[in-house]
Design a protein around this motif. Structure first.
Motif, mmCIF file in Angstrom:
data_model
loop_
_atom_site.group_PDB
_atom_site.id
_atom_site.type_symbol
_atom_site.label_atom_id
_atom_site.label_comp_id
_atom_site.label_asym_id
_atom_site.label_seq_id
_atom_site.Cartn_x
_atom_site.Cartn_y
_atom_site.Cartn_z
ATOM 1 N N GLU A 87 0.869 -1.184 0.000
ATOM 2 C CA GLU A 87 0.000 0.000 0.000
ATOM 3 C C GLU A 87 0.906 1.234 0.000
ATOM 4 O O GLU A 87 2.013 1.178 0.520
ATOM 5 N N HIS A 88 0.435 2.332 -0.548
ATOM 6 C CA HIS A 88 1.332 3.487 -0.690
ATOM 7 C C HIS A 88 1.751 4.083 0.644
ATOM 8 O O HIS A 88 2.821 4.635 0.787
ATOM 9 N N SER A 134 -4.637 8.935 -8.174
ATOM 10 C CA SER A 134 -5.050 7.575 -8.530
ATOM 11 C C SER A 134 -4.096 6.593 -7.851
ATOM 12 O O SER A 134 -3.064 6.988 -7.312
ATOM 13 N N GLY A 135 -4.456 5.316 -7.884
ATOM 14 C CA GLY A 135 -3.626 4.307 -7.235
ATOM 15 C C GLY A 135 -2.193 4.299 -7.756
ATOM 16 O O GLY A 135 -1.239 4.256 -6.990
ATOM 17 N N ALA A 138 -0.292 7.423 -6.610
ATOM 18 C CA ALA A 138 0.076 7.333 -5.192
ATOM 19 C C ALA A 138 1.289 6.417 -5.021
ATOM 20 O O ALA A 138 2.213 6.724 -4.262
ATOM 21 N N GLN A 139 1.304 5.313 -5.776
ATOM 22 C CA GLN A 139 2.425 4.392 -5.686
ATOM 23 C C GLN A 139 3.708 5.050 -6.220
ATOM 24 O O GLN A 139 4.796 4.794 -5.728
ATOM 25 N N ALA A 162 -1.428 -3.946 -6.892
ATOM 26 C CA ALA A 162 -2.804 -3.435 -6.949
ATOM 27 C C ALA A 162 -3.079 -2.631 -8.221
ATOM 28 O O ALA A 162 -4.150 -2.074 -8.377
ATOM 29 N N LEU A 163 -2.085 -2.557 -9.112
ATOM 30 C CA LEU A 163 -2.257 -1.705 -10.293
ATOM 31 C C LEU A 163 -2.732 -2.508 -11.499
ATOM 32 O O LEU A 163 -2.483 -3.707 -11.598
#
Ligand code: ATP
Ligand code: MG
Lengths: 242, 290
Positions: A87-88, A134-135, A138-139, A162-163
């Motif tokens: 998770e970020h 966005s995911g 953030a990553q 998760a991407l």
């Protein structure tokens, strides 16, 4: 047993390996998860770690990061390896540049953060909030936060899991580029065999608490390791997966 | 390829619900589109305004005795009269000062205890049970005892407000600190933060939403405590104004003080909301989107 984690300062580490692990033992209570594990990663070397779920990959990474105590063996690692989690883990109450510069003890923290964010393609979002990302973005910020520390050792625990596939490929390109520029030793935990082949100089498979298989990827070689061979090492019958 | 069934379920911008929903006029969306947000806003104000108008009309017609309820217009006239002599503002000032002093003391004590207990398991073992037991007492039930201790002077009033404020602040501070995401604390350690930096950069900001909820509750209890405290043996303040008016059956003044208390409550809530919007701009539930 003499458990020992040596955290070396930057200066004494300029030329040596990024991390050396010998006879590492890690257990939760009476359950031994890592047993007599040996590992050495050079600076600038990109190592991918595969292994079935629950085999102890995250446990190894956390031990290398100094987050958990160990029950035996020896780890020689830089004082502060950088970690990117699955998770970020961005602080929602801090702007992006404040997030990236978290723990950075320099007067020009904002400029450094700005450079790092520019490197990951978010140079125009310095003062934005994490919740507006966005995911994948953030990553990328989490990656910038790790790289701004200029680590000798970069630990990545399934950072792209998760991407979506397209974003993941973009992230692969970005990570390769960043690692080439900064030359840290990298340990990437992943479930994705293709990701390991695409990114790593060396691929390890973990089984029964130790490194059970090792393959050195030769770039540009006519026949890089085949997926099916790796999947076989992971205990998957490759014919049934297609 | 068997795509034959799919094209029937495609929803395009112009094939929107309208096609089959002729009898759908009473669906919520339909109502909304007719009145609009502004219309609903107006409607929500209509009922209270109508009530006041009916009240005024009943009073004017003589159906409502002035000894029971004075006309709204009379209350407004009284407000101007009292304001002109300066007593109203003076009493309002005294009341607000009491509330502020009590709030400051209660918030300081509750906040300090909360931080102590939030950070230290030892402090929790030593303090928390006692505080929880005292909290079980409705703080207004302690009023007779407080009067025995402190009489009916300023100290008693400020003490009562402080007592009401301490507990919500304490509880929500402890809760906030305990609820900080352990994954973020771990990240702080990975990034090499010192204990002090960990508190400043991660623990306090993480606890802030809960602490501000405590502030909101505390403002409500502070204001309740103020009303009760001022009703007993006050020589000044809004509560004194009400008690004094009671002696002379001045219902217009009494209604005025009730309205003023209500306005103070609304203002306190407004302050709490303002703080939340300012300090929690990052929070999806509070901050305005950018
Ligand atoms: N805090 C803990 N307490 C007890 N056992 C644990 C704890 N964390 C992990 N384990 C156990 O240690 C083993 C290794 O866990 P680990 O998280 O390292 O697996 P992993 O290889 O990262 O798996 P995955 O690929 O699913 O992430 C598992 O059997 C797990 O149940
Ligand atoms: Mg894992």
């Amino acid at each position: 047993m003499n458990a020992h984690v040596a955290r070396l300062s930057t200066a004494s580490f300029e030329t040596g390996p990024a991390v050396v692990v010998s006879n590492l033992v890690r257990s939760y209570g009476s359950r031994v998860v890592i047993e007599k594990l040996n590992l050495r990663i050079e600076r600038g070397e990109f190592v991918a770690l595969l292994g079935e779920s629950g085999c102890g990959k995250t446990t190894l990474l956390r031990a290398l990061a100094g987050l958990d105590s160990i029950q035996g063996g020896r780890i020689v690692a830089p004082r502060r390896p950088a970690v990117v989690f699955q998770e970020h883990r961005l602080l929602p109450w801090d702007s992006l540049w404040r997030n990236v510069s978290l723990g950075l003890q320099v007067p020009d923290a904002r400029e450094r953060a700005a450079e790092a964010l520019t490197e990951v393609g978010l140079g125009d979002r310095l003062d934005d909030w994490p919740r507006n990302l966005s995911g994948g973005q953030a990553q990328r910020v989490a990656l910038a936060r790790a790289l701004v520390q200029q680590p000798e050792l970069l630990l990545l625990d399934e950072p792209f899991a998760a991407l979506d596939a397209l974003t993941r490929i973009r992230m692969h390109e970005l990570v390769r580029e960043l690692v080439t520029n900064h030359q840290p030793g990298v340990l990437l935990v992943t479930h994705d065999v293709d990701e390991a082949i695409a990114l790593a100089d060396r691929i390890l498979v973990m089984r029964h608490g130790a490194i059970a298989f090792e393959h050195r990827v030769v770039r540009g070689a006519s026949a890089p390791i085949s997926r099916s061979e790796l999947l076989g090492e992971l205990g998957v019958n490759s014919h049934s997966t297609h | 390829m068997e795509l034959s069934g799919i094209d029937r379920t495609v929803i395009g911008a112009d094939s929107a619900p309208s096609s089959q929903s002729g009898d759908n006029a009473f669906a919520p969306t339909a109502t909304k589109s007719k009145l609009g947000a502004r219309g609903l806003q107006l409607l929500s104000w209509l009922a209270p305004v109508v009530l006041v108008v009916i009240w005024e009309w009943l009073a004017q017609a003589g159906w409502l005795s002035p000894h029971v309820l004075p006309a709204p217009s009379k209350v407004i006239r009284t407000a101007f009269k009292l304001a002109a002599t300066g007593t109203l503002l003076n009493d309002l000032g005294v009341s607000l000062l009491r509330a502020a002093a009590g709030f400051a003391i209660g918030a300081a004590v509750g906040g300090a205890l909360g931080i102590l207990v939030g950070f230290s398991r030892v402090a929790e073992a030593a303090i928390d049970r006692s505080v929880q037991m005292i909290r079980a007492i409705p703080f207004l039930a302690a009023l007779p005892l407080v009067i025995v201790w402190l009489g009916v002077g300023e100290t008693q009033k400020i003490f009562l407000v402080a007592l009401g404020v301490t507990f919500p602040i304490y509880i929500n501070t402890v809760l906030g600190i305990r609820q900080v995401d352990p994954k973020l604390l771990e990240l702080g350690r990975v990034q090499g933060l010192s204990s002090l930096q960990l508190i400043r950069r991660i623990i306090l900001p993480g606890a802030l939403p809960s602490i501000l909820t405590g502030v909101r509750y505390a403002l409500a209890t502070a204001w309740l405590a103020l009303v009760v405290a001022e009703t007993i043996g006050a020589q000044s303040g809004i509560g004194f104004l009400a008690m004094d008016a009671r002696e002379f059956l001045r219902t217009d003044v009494i209604v005025l003080t009730i309205v003023i208390y209500a306005l103070i409550g609304v203002a306190a809530d407004g302050i709490a909301r303002f703080l939340e919007r300012r300090l929690l701009a990052w929070h999806p539930n509070y901050g305005a989107a950018r």
